[in-house]
Design an enzyme around this catalytic site. Structure first.
Site, short mmCIF file in Angstrom:
data_model
loop_
_atom_site.label_atom_id
_atom_site.label_comp_id
_atom_site.label_asym_id
_atom_site.label_seq_id
_atom_site.Cartn_x
_atom_site.Cartn_y
_atom_site.Cartn_z
N GLU A 39 -5.11 10.52 7.21
CA GLU A 39 -3.85 9.76 7.19
C GLU A 39 -2.85 10.46 6.28
OE1 GLU A 39 -5.32 5.21 7.74
OE2 GLU A 39 -5.43 5.93 5.69
N PHE A 61 4.59 1.19 10.04
CA PHE A 61 3.63 1.89 9.19
C PHE A 61 4.32 3.03 8.45
CE2 PHE A 61 -0.85 0.87 11.12
CZ PHE A 61 -0.63 -0.47 10.91
N SER A 62 3.50 3.84 7.78
CA SER A 62 4.05 4.86 6.90
C SER A 62 4.81 5.95 7.65
CB SER A 62 2.92 5.51 6.10
OG SER A 62 2.56 4.62 5.07
N TRP A 91 -2.86 -7.32 3.02
CA TRP A 91 -2.20 -6.46 4.02
C TRP A 91 -1.80 -7.29 5.25
CZ3 TRP A 91 -2.59 -4.96 9.07
CH2 TRP A 91 -1.96 -3.76 9.43
N ASN A 101 0.86 -1.19 0.00
CA ASN A 101 0.00 0.00 0.00
C ASN A 101 0.89 1.24 0.00
OD1 ASN A 101 -0.32 -1.39 2.84
ND2 ASN A 101 -0.80 0.70 3.34
N ASP A 102 0.62 2.23 0.78
CA ASP A 102 1.25 3.55 0.65
C ASP A 102 2.71 3.59 0.19
OD1 ASP A 102 -0.93 3.51 2.32
OD2 ASP A 102 0.01 4.57 3.95
N TRP A 118 -8.88 1.48 -0.66
CA TRP A 118 -9.08 0.51 0.42
C TRP A 118 -10.41 -0.23 0.28
CZ3 TRP A 118 -5.44 -1.62 2.98
CH2 TRP A 118 -4.30 -0.92 3.32
C1 FRU Z 1 -2.86 4.47 4.80
C2 FRU Z 1 -2.46 3.69 6.04
C3 FRU Z 1 -1.57 4.54 6.90
C4 FRU Z 1 -0.78 3.53 7.66
C5 FRU Z 1 -0.61 2.45 6.64
C6 FRU Z 1 -0.55 1.06 7.20
O1 FRU Z 1 -3.19 3.69 3.72
O2 FRU Z 1 -3.60 3.28 6.73
O3 FRU Z 1 -2.25 5.46 7.73
O4 FRU Z 1 0.45 4.03 8.09
O5 FRU Z 1 -1.69 2.55 5.74
O6 FRU Z 1 -0.17 0.15 6.24
#
Ligand code: FRU
Length: 614
Positions: free
Chosen positions: A323, A209-210, A177, A152-153, A413
Site C-alpha cells: 500500500e 482512500f489515500s 475506521w 489513518n494514513d 493496523w
Molecule cells: C493504508 C490503507 C490504504 C487505503 C487506506 C484506507 O493504511 O489501507 O491502502 O487507501 O488505508 O483508509
C-alpha cells in the site's frame, strides 16, 4: 453532558407500542420496523445533529434525504445500550430543505418496541456547538492528531506559499475506521497544526482512500496555473483512481467529472504522483495491493496515464498487502551521488508484526525502477523505522530548499482501533527529513532525522550532565513533570567495556520502557512490555530491535516523549524506532545502567517542550 450545555432537552418518552416518539426538541423520530427508523429534523436552524455512538455495536447506515432526494450516506455506530461519545453532523448548509435521515440498523431486534429503546433515540439531539477541546489524557501535545474521530494514513501532502498541507484518512463520524474522507490540517512550522473542514468526502464512486497532491504550476491539467491536483482511490465495490482539483489552495476540491481516470481489473490504490524533472513528465505509482507490486505510470497532463512497468514481484517483504507507495530522488550524504528511493508500506508483514514501511534504493529512468542488490545479487529488505507504530509513510510534494520531508501514521493496523482513547484515534509521527548514506556493507540506507523545525520546540533545559561513568548500578535523572512529562532527551554515550547499556524511562507505578544498546551485535532495542496499559491487544506488548548500521561503542540519541508515544532517533540518522506507550502516569525518571563493565555518558540534556496543544 458538556457538549449540550446550550440546548434544552426535549421530553423523552418511550411510549410502549407507539411508532412516533417525541425526541429532543427539533427532532422527530418514527420507527418503521425493527431495523428502520426515520429521523426528521423539524428545526433546521441548528448547526449540528449530534449522533450518540456506542463503539462496540455495528454500524447503522444513515441515508440523508433532502426534500426526499438522497444526498449522502453515512455509517455510524448508533448507540444501543450506552453512549460512549457523540459525533456532529453539520446541517447548516441544508437550512432550506426538509431533512430526513433514513436509518437502517443491523442488530437483531425482536420488536419495534425493543428497537425504539435504543440509547441513540433518547439521546440524539440538535446543537449549535460541538466541543472539540481535549478530553483525552493520552492525546499527544506536539504530534498531529485530528480534533476528534478516527484517522489513518497521512496523504495528499503538499507545500505551497509557506504552508505545509496535510490531509489524512478521516472518519468524522466515529473513532473507528469508516466513512473515509480527506481530513485537512495546515501548519507553517510542521508542529502546530490548524484544522480545516473535510476537504474531500465520499461520493457516488465510493469512499475517498489515500492519494497524493501536486501543485500544477504549468497548468498541465488545464484547471489553472498553480491549481492543486489530488489523485485518490475511489473505493466502492472495487477500487479505481479519481482526480479532484482545488483552486483555493487545497481548502475545497472539485471532483473531476471524467472520473474514474484509471481502472484496473484488480485491487490497486493510493496513487502517488510527482513531477519528474529529468524526463519532464508526471510519474505515478499505484499499489497493486494483492499482487505485491507497484505500478509505474507516466502522464503529460495528470489525467491520461500510461502504464509503463511494474516493480516488486517477489522482492523485499511480501507479507500482507502493498500500500501507499512513494518515490523520491535523494542525495547520498557526504558524496555527490544521488539515488532513487521507492517507499512501499505493507500490512501485515512488518518485522515485528502488522504494518510497517519498507523501502528500496535503486535507479529510475522515468519508466522503470531497478532496485540495488547486495553482494550476492539479492535485493535486501530495508525498513524506514524499527518501531511498531510507523505506517503509511509518504512525503510532502514541493517541500522547500530541496528538502525531503516525510510523516507516517503512528499506529499499527493490529490494534489501531483498540488503543485506549475515545475522542480521537491515532496521531501522526513527528515530521522527518530523509536523505541517504552509504553503510559499511556498501548498501545505501535512509538517513532519517527529526525535521529541524523540532529544535524550536525546546523550551527549558531541565538536565544538563557531562562525563558520568556508570556500571551495574544505574545513574538516574529526573524527567520533567510539567505538561505530563512531554520532553526531548538528547544524549551521547559510549558503552566502552560494557556488553550492553540499558536506558530506562520509568514512573512511580513501576511502569517502564527499557531501551538496550548492544554494541557487539550493533543493535538498539525497545521493550514496551511493561510500559503501562498493554492488555487491550495481545499484539501490543513487544520488544523491537533496530540495527545500528555501524560498528562502534558510541551511540547518540534524540528521544521525543509525548503523552502516548516515544520516538527514538539515532543521533546520525541511521535508525528510528517509533512506539506507542500508554503509561498510567507519565515517566518521571531516566536511568542508565551497564552490563559487564563500565560505560560513560558523554553528555545528556533534557528539554521541556513548547506546545500550543495543552
Ligand atoms: C493504508 C490503507 C490504504 C487505503 C487506506 C484506507 O493504511 O489501507 O491502502 O487507501 O488505508 O483508509
Amino acid at each position: 453532558m458538556k457538549y449540550f450545555r446550550q440546548i434544552s432537552i426535549g421530553a423523552i418518552l418511550a411510549v410502549a407500542g407507539s411508532q412516533n416518539m417525541p425526541a429532543a426538541d427539533g427532532i422527530d423520530i418514527s420507527h418503521l420496523g425493527t431495523n428502520n427508523t426515520l429521523v426528521r429534523v423539524t428545526d433546521g436552524n441548528s448547526r449540528y445533529v449530534l449522533f450518540p455512538v456506542e463503539e462496540s455495536v455495528d454500524d447503522a447506515t444513515l441515508n440523508l434525504l433532502l426534500d426526499g432526494k438522497q444526498e449522502k450516506t453515512l455509517r455510524i455506530r448508533l448507540a444501543r445500550n450506552r453512549v460512549d461519545y457523540y459525533v456532529p453532523f453539520d446541517i447548516s448548509a441544508y437550512k432550506d430543505s426538509k431533512i430526513i435521515f433514513d436509518v437502517v440498523t443491523t442488530q437483531g431486534r425482536a420488536s419495534v418496541r425493543e428497537a425504539s429503546d435504543d440509547a441513540c433515540w433518547k439521546n440524539i439531539r440538535l446543537s449549535d456547538t460541538f466541543d472539540t477541546s481535549n478530553t483525552e489524557k493520552y492525546r499527544p501535545a506536539f504530534h498531529h492528531t485530528p480534533l476528534y474521530g478516527w484517522m489513518n494514513d497521512p496523504n495528499g501532502m503538499f507545500y505551497k506559499d509557506g504552508v505545509w498541507h496535510l490531509y489524512y484518512q478521516y472518519n468524522p463520524y466515529g473513532s473507528k475506521w469508516q466513512n473515509m474522507s480527506w481530513g485537512h490540517s495546515t501548519s507553517t512550522d510542521l508542529v502546530n497544526w490548524e484544522h480545516h473542514p473535510v476537504a474531500i468526502e465520499p461520493n457516488s464512486l465510493g469512499q475517498v482512500f489515500s492519494g497524493s497532491c501536486v501543485v500544477d504550476s504549468d497548468n498541465t491539467a488545464g484547471f489553472g496555473k498553480d491549481a492543486v491536483i489530488a489523485l485518490y482511490t475511489s473505493a466502492g465495490i472495487n477500487q479505481m483512481q479519481s482526480l479532484a482539483y482545488s483552486t483555493d489552495n487545497g481548502e475545497t476540491f472539485t471532483i473531476y467529472p471524467g472520473n474514474p481516470i484509471i481502472t484496473l481489473e484488480s485491487e490497486a490504490r493510493d496513487p502517488n504522483m510527482f513531477w519528474n524533472d529529468e524526463t519532464k513528465e508526471w510519474n505515478l505509482l499505484l499499489a497493486h495491493a494483492l499482487d505485491h507490486e507497484m505500478l509505474i505510470f507516466t502522464s503529460p497532463d495528470l489525467k491520461e496515464w500510461t502504464l509503463q512497468s511494474a516493480f516488486g514481484k517477489g522482492l523485499g517483504a511480501q507479507g500482507g498487502v502493498w500500500e501507499c507507495p512513494d518515490m523520491r530522488h535523494l542525495p547520498v550524504e557526504g558524496t555527490d551521488e544521488s539515488k532513487w528511493v521507492l517507499i512501499c508500506n505493507l500490512n501485515p508483514g512488518g518485522p515485528f508484526g502488522g504494518s510497517a514501511a519498507q523501502y528500496f534504493t535503486g535507479d529510475f529512468d522515468g519508466r522503470k525502477f531497478t532496485a540495488d542488490t547486495d553482494s550476492e545479487g539479492n535485493v535486501p529488505t530495508k525498513w524506514m523505522d524499527y518501531g511498531k507504530d510507523h505506517y503509511a509513510t509518504v512525503s510532502w510534494s514541493g517541500a522547500p530548499d530541496g528538502r525531503n520531508v516525510v510523516i507516517g501514521w503512528m499506529s499499527n493496523w493490529q490494534y489501531a482501533a483498540e488503543v485506549p482513547t475515545h475522542q480521537y484515534r491515532s496521531a501522526n509521527t513527528l515530521p522527518r527529513d530523509i536523505s541517504l548514506f552509504k553503510g559499511t556493507d556498501g548498501q545505501y540506507y535512509l538517513k532519517t532525522v527529526p525535521s529541524p523545525e523540532l529544535l524550536a520546540l525546546r523550551d527549558h533545559r531541565t538536565v544538563s550532565a557531562k562525563g558520568k561513568s556508570f556500571g551495574k548500578s544505574p545513574v538516574k535523572f529526573a524527567l520533567p513533570e510539567a505538561n505530563d512529562g512531554i520532553c526531548e532527551i538528547n544524549m551521547s554515550l559510549n558503552a566502552r567495556k560494557a556488553d550492553k547499556v540499558t536506558i530506562t524511562l520509568a514512573n512511580r507505578q513501576g511502569e517502564k520502557v527499557d531501551m538496550t544498546f548492544d554494541p557487539s551485535a550493533s543493535t538498539f532495542s525497545f521493550d514496551r512490555t511493561q510500559s503501562g496499559l498493554t492488555d487491550f491487544s495481545h499484539d501490543f506488548p513487544a520488544v523491537v530491535t533496530a540495527p545500528t548500521l555501524r560498528n562502534s561503542t558510541s551511540q547518540s540519541l534524540r528521544i521525543f516523549v509525548d503523552r502516548s508515544s516515544i520516538e527514538v532517533f539515532d543521533g546520525e540518522g541511521n535508525f528510528v524506532l517509533t512506539n506507542l506507550v500508554f503509561p498510567g502516569s507519565p515517566y518521571t525518571t531516566l536511568s542508565l545502567a551497564a552490563d559487564g563493565g563500565k560505560a560513560s555518558l558523554n553528555s545528556l540534556e533534557i528539554y521541556t517542550i513548547k506546545t500550543s496543544n495543552k
